[in-house]
Design a protein around this motif. Structure first.
Motif, mmCIF file in Angstrom:
data_model
loop_
_atom_site.group_PDB
_atom_site.id
_atom_site.type_symbol
_atom_site.label_atom_id
_atom_site.label_comp_id
_atom_site.label_asym_id
_atom_site.label_seq_id
_atom_site.Cartn_x
_atom_site.Cartn_y
_atom_site.Cartn_z
ATOM 1 N N CYS A 4 -4.123 10.534 3.272
ATOM 2 C CA CYS A 4 -3.323 9.349 3.601
ATOM 3 C C CYS A 4 -3.744 8.175 2.730
ATOM 4 O O CYS A 4 -4.141 7.122 3.219
ATOM 5 C CB CYS A 4 -3.440 9.027 5.087
ATOM 6 S SG CYS A 4 -2.685 10.277 6.125
ATOM 7 N N CYS A 17 0.666 5.336 3.449
ATOM 8 C CA CYS A 17 1.237 6.536 4.052
ATOM 9 C C CYS A 17 0.503 7.754 3.513
ATOM 10 O O CYS A 17 -0.411 7.640 2.721
ATOM 11 C CB CYS A 17 2.730 6.612 3.793
ATOM 12 S SG CYS A 17 3.206 6.322 2.082
ATOM 13 N N ASP A 21 4.587 12.858 3.336
ATOM 14 C CA ASP A 21 5.473 12.151 4.274
ATOM 15 C C ASP A 21 6.833 11.927 3.633
ATOM 16 O O ASP A 21 6.936 11.774 2.418
ATOM 17 C CB ASP A 21 4.923 10.761 4.618
ATOM 18 C CG ASP A 21 3.801 10.774 5.618
ATOM 19 O OD1 ASP A 21 3.490 11.850 6.170
ATOM 20 O OD2 ASP A 21 3.217 9.690 5.842
ATOM 21 N N ALA A 25 9.612 8.740 7.565
ATOM 22 C CA ALA A 25 8.430 8.872 8.423
ATOM 23 C C ALA A 25 7.429 7.761 8.149
ATOM 24 O O ALA A 25 6.865 7.176 9.081
ATOM 25 C CB ALA A 25 7.785 10.236 8.222
ATOM 26 N N ALA A 26 7.220 7.459 6.872
ATOM 27 C CA ALA A 26 6.270 6.407 6.510
ATOM 28 C C ALA A 26 6.715 5.052 7.052
ATOM 29 O O ALA A 26 5.906 4.286 7.587
ATOM 30 C CB ALA A 26 6.110 6.348 4.997
ATOM 31 N N THR A 71 10.626 12.598 -0.300
ATOM 32 C CA THR A 71 9.172 12.594 -0.128
ATOM 33 C C THR A 71 8.577 11.385 -0.837
ATOM 34 O O THR A 71 8.977 11.038 -1.949
ATOM 35 C CB THR A 71 8.570 13.890 -0.720
ATOM 36 O OG1 THR A 71 9.200 15.009 -0.090
ATOM 37 C CG2 THR A 71 7.078 13.969 -0.468
#
Length: 92
Positions: A4, A17, A21, A25-26, A71
């Protein structure tokens, strides 16, 4: 285990993030729920699988990208999409 230590820039603000991810989502993980404006108000992630197209954002200057299907790449620049942004066919 996922590292991360990735950062994207959302509306000029750094967002930490994890590699792997999605952009959606981030952003949701940091409390960013509004990704674009429509004539009906603010829109954001709804289905999370690319069908509804509510999560369109501008990524590195390309409008109409789906945040739920993209992504995170370190240093990518993400902005809320303008109201009438067209969908980009290329999900990469």
């Amino acid at each position: 285990m996922t590292e991360c230590d990735t950062t994207l820039v959302f509306e000029g603000r750094n967002v930490n993030c994890c590699a792997g991810d999605t952009v959606a989502a981030a952003l949701v993980a940091t409390g960013e729920l509004s990704l674009r404006q429509s004539s009906c108000g603010e829109r954001g992630v709804f289905c999370g699988i690319g069908v509804c197209q509510e999560c369109r954002v501008t990524i590195d200057g390309r409008a109409g990208r789906l945040a739920c299907m993209t992504t995170v790449q370190d240093g990518m620049r993400v902005e809320r999409s303008p109201e009438r942004a067209a969908l980009v066919d290329d999900p990469a």
